[in-house]
Design an enzyme around this catalytic site. Sequence first.
Site, PDB file in Angstrom:
ATOM      1  N   ARG A 114       0.868  -1.163  -0.220  1.00 14.43           N
ATOM      2  CA  ARG A 114      -0.173   0.048  -0.250  1.00 14.43           C
ATOM      3  C   ARG A 114       0.813   1.231   0.134  1.00 14.43           C
ATOM      4  O   ARG A 114       1.538   1.500   0.805  1.00 14.43           O
ATOM      5  CB  ARG A 114      -0.833   0.029   1.090  1.00 14.43           C
ATOM      6  CG  ARG A 114      -1.708   1.208   1.291  1.00 14.43           C
ATOM      7  CD  ARG A 114      -2.664   1.305   2.534  1.00 14.43           C
ATOM      8  NE  ARG A 114      -3.695   0.727   1.863  1.00 14.43           N
ATOM      9  CZ  ARG A 114      -5.086   0.888   2.293  1.00 14.43           C
ATOM     10  NH1 ARG A 114      -5.445   1.671   3.498  1.00 14.43           N
ATOM     11  NH2 ARG A 114      -6.329   0.281   2.120  1.00 14.43           N
ATOM     12  N   HIS A 141      -7.612   0.726  -6.426  1.00 20.52           N
ATOM     13  CA  HIS A 141      -7.700   0.059  -5.399  1.00 20.52           C
ATOM     14  C   HIS A 141      -8.323  -1.489  -5.820  1.00 20.52           C
ATOM     15  O   HIS A 141      -9.673  -1.688  -5.227  1.00 20.52           O
ATOM     16  CB  HIS A 141      -8.498   0.489  -4.122  1.00 20.52           C
ATOM     17  CG  HIS A 141      -8.516   0.152  -2.831  1.00 20.52           C
ATOM     18  ND1 HIS A 141      -7.759  -0.840  -2.394  1.00 20.52           N
ATOM     19  CD2 HIS A 141      -9.133   0.268  -1.706  1.00 20.52           C
ATOM     20  CE1 HIS A 141      -7.951  -1.021  -1.179  1.00 20.52           C
ATOM     21  NE2 HIS A 141      -8.798  -0.298  -0.721  1.00 20.52           N
ATOM     22  N   GLN A 144     -10.301  -3.903  -3.216  1.00 17.12           N
ATOM     23  CA  GLN A 144     -11.470  -3.242  -2.983  1.00 17.12           C
ATOM     24  C   GLN A 144     -12.417  -3.675  -3.887  1.00 17.12           C
ATOM     25  O   GLN A 144     -13.523  -4.328  -3.725  1.00 17.12           O
ATOM     26  CB  GLN A 144     -11.324  -1.791  -2.640  1.00 17.12           C
ATOM     27  CG  GLN A 144     -12.625  -1.211  -2.466  1.00 17.12           C
ATOM     28  CD  GLN A 144     -12.993  -1.451  -0.973  1.00 17.12           C
ATOM     29  OE1 GLN A 144     -12.237  -1.341   0.252  1.00 17.12           O
ATOM     30  NE2 GLN A 144     -14.180  -1.916  -0.838  1.00 17.12           N
ATOM     31  N   ASP A 235     -17.401   7.453  -1.833  1.00 16.56           N
ATOM     32  CA  ASP A 235     -16.030   7.177  -0.965  1.00 16.56           C
ATOM     33  C   ASP A 235     -15.654   8.562  -0.509  1.00 16.56           C
ATOM     34  O   ASP A 235     -16.276   9.741  -0.929  1.00 16.56           O
ATOM     35  CB  ASP A 235     -14.776   6.847  -1.870  1.00 16.56           C
ATOM     36  CG  ASP A 235     -13.458   6.679  -1.250  1.00 16.56           C
ATOM     37  OD1 ASP A 235     -13.473   6.569  -0.061  1.00 16.56           O
ATOM     38  OD2 ASP A 235     -12.462   6.490  -1.997  1.00 16.56           O
ATOM     39  N   CYS A 275     -16.572   2.083   0.575  1.00 15.99           N
ATOM     40  CA  CYS A 275     -15.365   1.284   0.843  1.00 15.99           C
ATOM     41  C   CYS A 275     -14.834   1.396   2.351  1.00 15.99           C
ATOM     42  O   CYS A 275     -14.237   0.676   2.949  1.00 15.99           O
ATOM     43  CB  CYS A 275     -14.216   1.604  -0.065  1.00 15.99           C
ATOM     44  SG  CYS A 275     -13.778   3.442   0.112  1.00 15.99           S
TER      45      CYS A 275
END
Length: 318
Positions: A114, A141, A144, A235, A275
Site C-alpha cells: 500500500r 484499489h 476493494q 467514497d 469502501c
Amino acid sequence: MATAAAGVAASLTALTGRDFLSSADFSAEETAALLELASQLKSGERRIDLGNRVLGLIFTKASTRTRVSFSVAMTRLGGQTVDLNPSVTQLGRGEPLQDTARVLSRYCDALAVRTYAQQEIVDYAHWSTVPVINALTDLEHPCQALADFLTMREVHGDLAGQTLAYIGDGNNVAHSLMLCGALLGVNVRIGCPEGFEPLSGILDQARSLAQQGASIEVLSDPVEAVRGAQAVYTDVWASMGQEEEQHEREQAFAAFCLDQELMGHAAADAIVLHCLPAHRGEEITAEVMEGASSRIFDQAENRLHAQQALLAAVLGGL
Ligand code: CP
Ligand code: NVA
C-alpha cells in the site's frame, strides 16, 4: 455445469504466480472466477490450506480493513503475514526498493503493498520474484473492487447488465470500479463535479475492456448518474495524501452527498456501498449509511473472502 466449473478452475490456475497491480491485470474470466471462489470460501463450500505460506505487508499508508483482512485471510489459508511497515524496516532509512524487494522475496511468498505512486508497486513487481498485490495506491484499489462486486453479486445475482453508480471523487476506488466493472459486464456511472473526473486514460481503458455491451460513463449530474442504478457507491472526498485539500473539496463536492433524496432516484432494490472509512455528513448521510439499503458492512467483510480467493489463486493453492 461441469464445463463451467472446469472453466473457473482453469482461470484460477492461470493466476498462479501473477501480480495484481491493477484491476485490468486479470481477464474477464479470471475476475469472474475469483468472485466465484470467494463466494465458495465464504459459504464454506470450499476450504483451502496453502501450508504455511507467508505474505509480507508493506504499508506506507494507514489501513484497518486491508491490513486485517489480508492477515486473517492468510491465517485461514494456513499461512501467516509479516508486518513490514517502512517505519520499522530499513526502507524507512533509505534502503533502495530494488534491494528490499529482492531480499523480501527470499522470505515471503507474496507481498501486498500500500503506497502512493503506482510506479512504486510496478517497481516492486519488477524486482520481486514473488507475486505483488496492490493493497491501494493513489491510482487504484483493485482488492476493494473485487469485494465490492462480490457484494453486488450476492444481492443482485448475475452482474452482467447491472448498473453501479459511484458518486464523488474520480479517485483510486472509482478507477478500479470502472475497470473491474467493465470486465464483469457492469454498467458503471461516475457522477463527479467538474475537475474531479477519473483519469481519461482509465476511462478509455475501461471502455476498451467492457464486456457484454457494458457502458462506462462520467456524468456531472449526480441524479442522472444514480437514476435506476442497482448499487450506489461513494467514497471520501479527500483521499489519503490529500488532507490539505479537505476544505476546498468540501465546497466542490457539496452537491454530491449521498442522502435519501439522491437514493430515491436509484432502483427500488438498490444497495448502498462505501469502501470505508466514511465521513458521515460529508459524502454520505448517517441515515443512508445505517439505512435498510446499506450493505456497507457486508462489503467490508467481503474484503476477507475476496482476498482469501486472490491469495489462494496467486499462491497456487488450487
Ligand atoms: N477500504 C479500505 O481499504 O480500508 P482500509 O484503508 O482501512 O484498509
Ligand atoms: N480513496 C480512499 C480510499 C480509502 C480506502 C483513499 O485513498 O484514502
